[in-house]
Design a protein around this motif. Structure first.
Motif, PDB file in Angstrom:
ATOM      1  N   ALA A  67       0.857  -0.961  -0.022  1.00  0.00           N
ATOM      2  CA  ALA A  67      -0.206  -0.066  -0.015  1.00  0.00           C
ATOM      3  C   ALA A  67       0.783   1.335  -0.005  1.00  0.00           C
ATOM      4  CB  ALA A  67      -0.931  -0.091   1.561  1.00  0.00           C
ATOM      5  N   LEU A 122      -5.003  -7.110   0.178  1.00  0.00           N
ATOM      6  CA  LEU A 122      -5.721  -5.602   0.054  1.00  0.00           C
ATOM      7  C   LEU A 122      -6.857  -5.560  -0.688  1.00  0.00           C
ATOM      8  CD1 LEU A 122      -2.234  -3.541  -1.024  1.00  0.00           C
ATOM      9  CD2 LEU A 122      -3.743  -3.059   1.137  1.00  0.00           C
ATOM     10  N   ASN A 177      -8.829  -3.073  -3.693  1.00  0.00           N
ATOM     11  CA  ASN A 177      -9.089  -1.820  -4.455  1.00  0.00           C
ATOM     12  C   ASN A 177     -10.558  -1.355  -4.475  1.00  0.00           C
ATOM     13  OD1 ASN A 177      -6.255  -0.705  -5.040  1.00  0.00           O
ATOM     14  ND2 ASN A 177      -6.277  -2.768  -5.994  1.00  0.00           N
ATOM     15  N   GLN A 221      -6.325   6.789  -4.013  1.00  0.00           N
ATOM     16  CA  GLN A 221      -5.569   6.490  -5.137  1.00  0.00           C
ATOM     17  C   GLN A 221      -5.817   7.561  -6.301  1.00  0.00           C
ATOM     18  OE1 GLN A 221      -3.149   3.827  -4.984  1.00  0.00           O
ATOM     19  NE2 GLN A 221      -3.770   3.874  -2.856  1.00  0.00           N
ATOM     20  N   TYR A 257      -9.818   3.967  -4.113  1.00  0.00           N
ATOM     21  CA  TYR A 257      -9.018   3.706  -2.996  1.00  0.00           C
ATOM     22  C   TYR A 257      -8.510   2.257  -2.552  1.00  0.00           C
ATOM     23  CZ  TYR A 257     -11.688   7.827  -2.264  1.00  0.00           C
ATOM     24  OH  TYR A 257     -12.329   9.078  -2.342  1.00  0.00           O
ATOM     25  N   LYS A 258      -7.281   2.442  -1.842  1.00  0.00           N
ATOM     26  CA  LYS A 258      -6.732   0.966  -1.613  1.00  0.00           C
ATOM     27  C   LYS A 258      -7.261   0.686  -0.033  1.00  0.00           C
ATOM     28  CE  LYS A 258      -2.074   0.393  -3.778  1.00  0.00           C
ATOM     29  NZ  LYS A 258      -2.842  -0.594  -4.642  1.00  0.00           N
ATOM     30  N   SER A 284      -4.847  -3.858   5.753  1.00  0.00           N
ATOM     31  CA  SER A 284      -4.429  -4.916   5.107  1.00  0.00           C
ATOM     32  C   SER A 284      -4.694  -6.154   6.314  1.00  0.00           C
ATOM     33  CB  SER A 284      -3.141  -4.997   4.638  1.00  0.00           C
ATOM     34  OG  SER A 284      -2.095  -4.735   5.414  1.00  0.00           O
TER      35      SER A 284
END
Ligand code: FAD
Length: 358
Positions: free
Chosen positions: A44, A214, A216, A236, A241-242, A245
């Protein structure tokens, strides 16, 4: 031609170490098989100075942060590519006690350099649940996939870059140099991430691989702040968005799982107020360590074999500073921080390689 260094692996660690060595005028060969899903291409890229469930200042952040900022900016200028961004990280408080604790911490000098402001309840409530307020922290984000791609072009044009699998069995170790498939180098440095656990030369180092997943996401809301409580949401651009985790030490297959996806969405649903759509899902294996500190140094017997690894969950902040320190150690015999120097684990090597049965 004899190279100064042969580097195995062009993930974050290998890219950054190669950059420092090139700046030092060294002649380098690199071998990387360009796996599709590595920690460095999936990661990330969050740089957060205050981390963990207890939100404590992360190890050496007061030294690492000023260094990494200049480091990534320098490469951005040199490559004319934008991959590093300053961001506000907002951490909602979980209770009134946590809020009070933060008012106390805000007066401490080692927190002040990273604190932007403490917010009252509802400061970010159009996006996240923050009924107890929260703290805004100064952070950064590295677009890791773009950084690796940019560094690949940079290194291909300056080194002998060989895109292939490195097979340790074919390595010949001499007194003054090593040889591998026609390449001769004074030293070989292993930057092969979690694969180092299978190495006969460095497999004894205390590496603890940790799988991470992760998601997206796509959202209708458009925000620039990073939100972080139990999980992070990193913008992003263009509504993407990410989020993540996960941390799994058992399943070390670099493939996304339903369990991982459910774990992230559960945390997201507790934090986020807006709707989201999952675009895709990725996984990678972090080269974690028992002490959560990098593993750097030279082999106890073969002094022309070295390792730059163990960047764990914080490669983006650790690799620039320790890449420079290791370069000076190799080239000028400068000190290596004893907390990262694998010297302290030499006994593990001798125990596994020279144990005498009684
Ligand atoms: C889901 C996830 C999220 C993360 N988020 C963050 C974050 O927000 N912030 C942060 O700082 N860090 C984060 N990390 C951690 C970060 O990604 C790692 O610290 C870092 O990428 C490790 O880099 P590396 O170069 O040591 O290893 P790797 O990325 O694994 O690179 C190793 C390289 O070596 C090559 N290689 C290995 N063996 C061989 C061989 N035999 N022959 C040829 N080539 C070989 C591979 O192809 C690869 O390119 C995250 C990681 C994951 C998985």
């Amino acid at each position: 031609m004899k190279y100064d260094y042969l580097i195995i692996g062009q993930g974050l660690a290998g890219s950054i170490l190669a950059y420092h060595l090139l700046k030092y005028g060294k002649i380098i060969a690199i071998i990387d098989e360009r796996e599709s899903f590595t920690a460095s291409t999936v990661g990330a890229g969050l740089v957060n100075p205050i981390t963990g469930p207890k939100m404590v200042k992360s190890w050496k952040s007061e030294i690492l942060f000023p260094f990494l900022k200049d480091f990534y900016r320098e490469i951005e200028i040199e490559t004319d590519t934008k991959f590093f961004t300053e961001r506000t990280i907002y951490r909602p408080f979980g209770s009134v006690e946590e809020q009070n604790d933060w008012y106390g911490r805000s007066s401490r000098i080692n927190y002040q350099m990273f604190l932007k402001r403490i917010c009252e309840s509802g400061a970010h409530d159009s996006i996240v649940n923050d009924q107890f307020g929260g703290v805004e922290i100064l952070g950064y984000v590295l677009n890791m996939a773009l950084f690796i791609e940019t560094m690949n072009k940079y290194l291909v044009s300056r080194c002998n870059y060989i895109e292939t699998h490195f097979n340790e069995d074919d390595l010949e170790i001499g007194r003054e140099s090593i040889k591998y498939h026609g390449i001769e180098a004074a030293k070989i440095i292993f930057c092969s991430g979690y694969h180092i656990r299978d190495s006969k030369y460095f497999g004894w180092t205390p590496l603890v691989p940790v799988k991470g997943e992760l998601l997206n996401l796509k959202m209708n809301s458009d925000f620039e702040t990073i939100y972080n409580r139990s999980c992070f949401i990193i913008p992003q651009g263009k509504g993407i968005y990410k989020a993540g985790s996960t941390y799994d030490r058992k399943d070390l297959t670099p493939v996304p799982t339903l369990v991982g996806k459910n774990e992230i969405t559960k945390k997201l649903d507790a934090l986020l107020k807006t709707d989201y759509e999952i675009m895709n899902h990725a996984a990678g294996i972090r080269p974690g360590t028992v002490t959560r500190k990098p593993l750097i140094g030279v082999h106890p017997e073969h002094r022309n074999l070295a390792i730059f690894n163990g960047m764990g969950t914080k490669g983006v902040s650790l690799a620039p500073f320790f890449g420079k320190q290791f370069t000076k150690y190799l080239e000028e015999d400068n000190n290596l921080d004893e907390e990262v120097d694998i010297k302290k684990y030499y006994s593990l090597y001798f125990k596994t390689h020279f144990s005498i049965g009684i």
